[in-house]
Design an enzyme around this catalytic site. Structure first.
Site, PDB file in Angstrom:
ATOM      1  N   ASP A 280     -12.505 -44.724 -34.436  1.00  0.00           N
ATOM      2  CA  ASP A 280     -11.578 -44.533 -35.543  1.00  0.00           C
ATOM      3  C   ASP A 280     -12.409 -44.689 -36.812  1.00  0.00           C
ATOM      4  O   ASP A 280     -13.524 -45.230 -36.791  1.00  0.00           O
ATOM      5  CB  ASP A 280     -10.429 -45.547 -35.468  1.00  0.00           C
ATOM      6  CG  ASP A 280      -9.207 -45.062 -36.232  1.00  0.00           C
ATOM      7  OD1 ASP A 280      -9.340 -44.175 -37.111  1.00  0.00           O
ATOM      8  OD2 ASP A 280      -8.095 -45.574 -35.969  1.00  0.00           O
ATOM      9  N   TRP A 281     -11.889 -44.189 -37.922  1.00  0.00           N
ATOM     10  CA  TRP A 281     -12.690 -44.134 -39.153  1.00  0.00           C
ATOM     11  C   TRP A 281     -13.039 -45.545 -39.643  1.00  0.00           C
ATOM     12  O   TRP A 281     -12.162 -46.332 -39.982  1.00  0.00           O
ATOM     13  CB  TRP A 281     -11.933 -43.322 -40.208  1.00  0.00           C
ATOM     14  CG  TRP A 281     -12.235 -41.859 -40.185  1.00  0.00           C
ATOM     15  CD1 TRP A 281     -12.566 -41.081 -41.261  1.00  0.00           C
ATOM     16  CD2 TRP A 281     -12.262 -40.965 -39.042  1.00  0.00           C
ATOM     17  NE1 TRP A 281     -12.815 -39.779 -40.854  1.00  0.00           N
ATOM     18  CE2 TRP A 281     -12.636 -39.685 -39.512  1.00  0.00           C
ATOM     19  CE3 TRP A 281     -12.050 -41.111 -37.683  1.00  0.00           C
ATOM     20  CZ2 TRP A 281     -12.779 -38.571 -38.673  1.00  0.00           C
ATOM     21  CZ3 TRP A 281     -12.177 -40.006 -36.834  1.00  0.00           C
ATOM     22  CH2 TRP A 281     -12.544 -38.772 -37.330  1.00  0.00           C
TER      23      TRP A 281
END
Ligand code: NAG
Ligand code: NAG
Ligand code: NAG
Ligand code: NAG
Ligand code: NAG
Ligand code: NAG
Ligand code: NAG
Ligand code: NAG
Ligand code: NAG
Length: 768
Positions: A280-281
Site C-alpha cells: 500500500d502507498w
C-alpha cells in the site's frame, strides 16, 4: 526499545518485531508473526496458463541485469497513481496502477460504479462478474495495467470502520463470491486485479505509524484468521488474481508489508500465490526485512529499496534468487493477463491541467450501473404495500440526500487535482453515491434521486413538491407519499463516530408527524441504525439504497415505481440499536505507543455473534423484501459419492494458487424449489446456511452462509436452485494440522430468505 527490536531481528534474520504495549522485556515479546526466513519462490505450477507466463517471464528476466530487475520493484513519479520502472532495452514498459475499486479515480469520461458493499447487496454472481468486466474494460481503455481492487480487507469486523463500504460484505462467503467474480471479470478484460488489503486492516484509527507511535497491531488466532479473513481472498486467488496489496497496519506486531508469515507463509506458500505483492502507498517500513518477507513492489517511490536493495543483494542480505523472483512474479503477471500482446494501450491518464484529447471509456456502462444500483437496493420495511408507488401520484420529496450539492466543490477531494471530486459527499451536503478517500469514484455525471423522480412524475402527469433543506418541511396534506432521503457517510482515514445523525433522524420524524405515508431512503456506507423512527406508524417503507454510483436516481426510481421489484439483501446485520454490536461497534481507540487490537471475539462478528448470543436483530443478515411472495419447498441434500471425504486433503497433492486443489471439490449438493406465489415477476436470493458439527476441539458458529443463488421467477412459476458445497465450505481450519479439516458428524443444513428466516431444514452426514 528500538535497539532491542533491531537486536531481536538481527538475531532471527526475520521480519521486524516491534515491542508491544506492556512489553518491556525481550523475553515477553510475542514471537508469533514470525515464520521461517526462507522465502517462497514462485514456480508457475498452478496451471498451464501460469506455467506459460512463468516461462516467458523467466526468459526475459534471464537477460536482465540486477539493476534492471529491481527497477520493476519500485515506484517512480509518473502519470498514474503508481508507476513502476521499465526495462526499455528488453521491451518491458513501466506498469501503471490506479484506484479505485468502484471506478477510475480522478479521471474524466469514466464511470462511477456502485461501491463494493452495494455490489455485495445484489447477491448476484452474474452482476458481480459484469461489474468486474466493465470496470476492467474502463481500466484497460485508459492503459492502466493494474486496477487497485477489489476489497475484502477490511472485511467489516468493526461496525464503524471507515472503509467497510469498499469491501464486499462482512461475511467471508459472500465477500469471496464477490472477490472471485470481480477478479475474473477484471482479468478477462485484460487488466490485473489487485485484491486488497492483505490483511486485517479492520479500522482506520492508527492504521499507520505516526506521532503517537507504531501502527495498530491486529492480533488474531490462526483459526479465525483462516475461516474469516483469509477466506474471501482464496476465491480471488483461485480465479487467478495476479497481484495482492499488503496492508498498512501490523499483524502480531509485524508490519503487514514485512510480515513473513502473512506474505511468504500464508499467501505464497499455503495459498500458492504466483503473482506479486504490492505495498500500500507508504506501507513499507524496512528494506531487507520486507524483501525477505515477500514484498515484491514498493509504492509510490523507492521507499527503502532502490539502490539500497541493489546493495543488499550485492552484500548477500537479500538473495539473488529473491531478486529474480520479484521480477519474475511481476512479469509473469503481465504475461498471464496478456498485456504483452501489443494491443495494450499506453497510459492515457491526465490531470485536467493538461490539454489533451478525451479518452472516453464509458461505453454503455450506465445501463449496468443502473441495473446494479436497483439490484443492490434493499427493501426492509413495507407496510400495507406502501411500495411500489401508484400512478399518477402526488409525491413530496424531502431531504438533503435527494439532490446533488449546489457545487461539487463543496467538499473538495482530499486527494486533490485533476477531474477528481470526492463524490462521497459528507452527510447533509448532497446525495451520496460513493464513500470518501481513495476508494471514491469520479462520476461523469450524477443522476440525483430528485432528477429521476421529477422525470418519472412528468411522464405520469403527477404532482411534485420538494424541500431539500428544512428540518421541519412544510406538510402537504394531499401528498400520496413523502419520500425522505437521508444518508450515512464514511471515508478512508477515519472511522465513523456514529451510525446515525441527529439531523436526519429529526427530519424523518418531523416529516412523519404530518405524513401518513412516509417512505425513507437511506444512502449508506454501511450499517445505519434506525431506532429513532423505525416504529413510527407513519413510516411505511424503508429502503437501504447503499452507494449506487452515478445512476443513483434512475436506480431508486426503478424500485420505487416497481419497474424493478426489489431483490437486494442486507450484506450485514442491522441491530435494534448501536450498543447491540457490543465491543465490535467501535474500533480500538488508544493512545499507547504500541497499540494492540486483539480480535478476542474470534469468528463471532455480525450475525455469528447475534446467533451465538440469541440476540434479536432488527433486520437480519440476508433480509430483504420483495413486491411478491415466495414459497420454498422440496429440500434435498445429496453427497457426492465420488469425492474423497477423508478429513484432510491429500498432503501429497501440490498446492495451486488459491490453496490445496481439493478444497474446491464439491462434496455435496443441496437443492430446493422457489415458487413465486405473488403477483409480480421478481428475483429471490435463496440462501444456504450450514451448521458445522461443533465439538470441544472445534466450536463452530450456529450457522454460516455457504451458498446462495439469485433466481428470477415469474408469478405462478417455480425455479429449482442448487447449492454446491465444496470441501472448504464444510471445513474448519485445523491449527495443529495447518490444514482445512472436514468434521465427522451431522451438518445442519438450513435454506431460507435470510439468516433468521429459515424455510427448510435438513442435514448432511459426513462419516468419521
Ligand atoms: C525478563 O524476563 C525473564 C523471564 O520472565 C526474566 O528471567 C528476566 O530476568 C527478565 N529480564 C529483565 C531485564 O527484567
Ligand atoms: C498471531 O498470534 C496468534 C497467537 O499466538 C497465532 O495464533 C497466530 O497464528 C499468529 N498469526 C500470525 C499471522 O502470526
Ligand atoms: C528504470 O525505470 C525508469 C522509469 O521507467 C527509467 O527511466 C530507467 O531508465 C530505468 N532504469 C533501468 C536501469 O532500466
Ligand atoms: C537507503 O538507505 C539510506 C541509509 O540507510 C537511507 O538514507 C535512504 O533513504 C535509503 N533509501 C534509498 C531509496 O536509497
Ligand atoms: C547490506 O546492504 C544493506 C543495504 O544497503 C544494508 O542495510 C545492510 O546493512 C548491509 N548488510 C551487510 C551485512 O553489510
Ligand atoms: C491482443 O489482445 C486483444 C484483447 O484481448 C485481442 O483482441 C487481440 O486479438 C490480441 N492480439 C494478438 C496479436 O494476440
Ligand atoms: C465509541 O466511540 C465513540 C467516539 O467515536 C465514543 O464516544 C463512545 O464512547 C465509544 N463507545 C464504546 C462502547 O466504546
Ligand atoms: C406539522 O404541521 C404543522 C402545520 O400543519 C406544523 O405546525 C408542525 O410543526 C408540523 N410538525 C412537525 C413535527 O413538523
Ligand atoms: C401521522 O400522520 C397524520 C397525518 O398527518 C398525523 O395526524 C398523525 O399525528 C401522525 N402520526 C404520528 C404518530 O405522528
Amino acid at each position: 526499545m528500538k535497539s532491542l527490536t533491531t537486536a531481536l531481528c538481527a538475531l532471527l534474520g526475520q521480519s521486524t518485531i516491534v515491542l508491544g504495549q506492556g512489553y518491556t522485556n525481550e523475553s515477553e515479546v510475542p514471537l508469533y508473526g514470525l515464520s521461517p526466513p526462507s522465502t517462497h519462490l514462485g514456480s508457475g505450477g498452478s496451471s498451464a496458463r501460469w506455467t506459460d507466463a512463468y516461462a516467458r517471464a523467466q526468459a526475459i528476466v534471464a537477460q536482465a541485469t540486477l539493476e534492471e530487475k529491481l527497477n520493476l520493484t519500485r515506484g517512480f513519479a509518473g502519470q498514474c497513481v503508481g508507476n513502476t520502472g521499465s526495462i526499455a532495452r528488453l521491451g518491458v514498459p513501466a506498469l501503471c496502477f490506479s484506484d479505485a475499486p468502484d471506478g477510475i479515480r480522478g479521471n474524466e469520461f469514466v464511470s462511477a460504479f456502485p461501491a463494493g458493499i452495494h455490489v455485495a447487496a445484489t447477491w448476484d454472481r452474474d452482476l458481480m462478474y459484469d461489474y468486474g468486466r466493465a470496470l476492467g474494460d474502463e481500466y484497460r481503455g485508459k492503459g492502466i495495467n493494474v486496477a487497485l481492487g477489489p476489497v475484502a480487507g477490511p472485511l467489516g469486523r468493526v461496525v464503524r470502520g471507515g472503509r467497510n463500504w469498499e469491501g464486499l460484505s462482512n461475511d467471508p462467503y459472500l465477500a469471496g463470491a464477490g472477490m472471485g467474480n470481480v477478479v475474473r471479470g477484471m482479468q478477462d478484460a485484460g487488466v490485473m486485479a489487485n485484491p486488497k488489503h492483505w490483511l486485517l486492516n479492520e479500522q482506520e484509527w492508527r492504521r499507520n505509524p505516526g506521532s503517537l507511535g507504531e501502527s495498530l497491531s491486529s492480533n488474531v488466532d490462526d483459526r479465525t484468521l483462516h475461516e474469516l479473513y483469509v477466506f474471501p481472498f482464496m476465491d480471488g486467488l483461485k480465479e487467478g488474481a495476479v497481484s495482492v496489496m499488503c496492508s498498512y497496519q501490523r499483524v502480531n506486531n509485524s508490519y503487514g508489508c514485512q510480515n513473513s508469515k502473512m506474505l511468504n507463509g500464508i499467501l505464497k506458500t499455503e495459498l500458492g500465490f504466483e503473482g506479486f505483492v504490492l505495498s500500500d502507498w507508504g506501507a513499507q517500513h524496512s528494506g531487507v526485512a520486507s524483501a525477505n518477507a515477500g514484498l515484491d513492489i514498493v509504492m509510490p517511490d523507492a521507499g527503502y529499496w532502490g539502490q539500497n536493495l541493489t546493495n543488499a543483494v550485492n552484500n548477500g542480505s537479500v538473495s539473488t534468487e529473491r531478486a529474480t523472483d520479484m521480477a519474475t512474479r511481476i512479469l509473469a503477471a503481465w504475461y498471464y493477463t496478456k498485456q504483452d500482446n501489443g494491443s495494450f494501450p499506453s497510459p492515457g491518464v491526465y490531470s485536467n491541467l493538461q490539454k489533451h484529447e478525451p479518452i472516453d471509456v464509458q461505453a454503455n456502462h450506465g445501463a449496468l450501473i443502473r441495473e446494479i444500483g436497483a439490484a443492490g437496493t434493499v427493501l426492509v420495511k413495507n407496510v400495507n404495500n406502501a411500495l411500489p408507488l401508484k400512478k399518477p401520484t402526488f409525491v413530496y420529496v424531502v431531504g438533503y440526500d435527494a439532490q446533488v450539492p449546489a457545487s461539487p466543490w463543496q467538499n473538495p477531494s482530499r486527494y486533490g487535482g485533476g477531474y477528481e471530486v470526492n463524490f462521497g459527499w459528507e452527510t447533509l451536503k448532497g446525495t451520496l453515491v460513493t464513500g470518501g478517500g481513495s476508494g471514491s469514484s469520479a462520476p461523469a455525471y450524477v443522476v440525483s434521486p430528485f432528477d429521476a423522480i421529477r422525470d418519472r412524475v412528468v411522464k405520469d402527469r403527477g404532482i411534485l413538491r420538494w424541500d431539500f433543506e428544512s428540518i421541519n418541511p412544510t406538510p402537504y396534506v394531499n401528498a400520496d407519499a413523502c419520500l425522505v432521503f437521508i444518508n450515512a457517510y464514511a471515508s478512508e482515514s477515519f472511522d465513523r463516530t456514529s451510525l446515525t445523525d441527529e439531523f436526519s433522524d429529526r427530519l424523518v420524524k418531523n416529516t412523519a408527524a404530518n405524513c401518513t405515508n412516509t417512505i425513507v431512503v437511506i444512502h449508506s456506507t454501511g450499517i445505519r441504525t434506525v431506532d429513532a423512527w423505525i416504529d413510527h406508524p407513519n413510516v411505511t417503507a424503508v429502503l437501504y439504497a447503499g452507494l449506487p454510483g452515478q445512476e443513483s436516481g434512475h436506480s431508486i426510481v426503478d424500485v420505487l415505481w416497481g419497474d424493478v421489484a426489489p431483490s437486494g439483501k442486507l450484506p450485514f446485520t442491522i441491530a435494534k440499536q448501536e450498543s447491540d454490536y457490543g465491543h465490535l461497534l467501535n474500533g480500538t481507540v488508544t493512545f499507547d505507543a504500541f497499540p494492540q487490537q486483539d480480535f478476542t471475539e474470534g469468528l463471532y462478528i455480525d450475525y455469528r455473534a447475534f446467533d451465538r448470543d440469541g440476540d434479536e436483530p432488527l433486520y437480519a443478515f440476508g433480509h430483504g423484501l420483495s413486491y411478491t411472495t415466495f414459497e420454498y419447498k422440496d429440500l434435498a441434500v445429496m453427497s457426492e459419492e465420488k469425492t474423497d471425504t477423508r478429513p484432510i486433503p491429500d498432503p501429497a497433492v501440490p498446492v495451486v494458487q488459491g490453496g490445496h486443489p481439493a478444497l474446491w471439490d464439491v462434496v455435496a449438493h443441496v437443492t430446493c424449489t422457489v415458487s413465486n406465489t405473488g403477483g409480480v415477476a421478481a428475483a429471490e436470493v435463496a440462501q444456504l446456511y450450514v451448521g458445522i458439527p461443533s465439538n470441544d476441539e472445534f466450536v463452530t458458529p450456529v450457522r454460516q452462509l455457504r451458498g446462495f443463488e439469485k433466481v428470477r421467477v415469474e408469478p405462478g412459476k417455480m425455479s429449482t436452485v442448487t447449492f454446491p458445497l465444496t470441501r472448504r465450505d464444510l471445513s474448519v481450519w485445523d491449527v495443529k494440522a495447518q490444514q482445512w479439516r472436514l468434521q465427522a458428524g451431522s451438518y445442519k443444513i438450513a435454506v431460507g430468505a435470510s439468516s433468521r428466516d429459515i424455510k427448510l431444514e435438513g442435514s448432511l452426514e459426513i462419516a468419521a
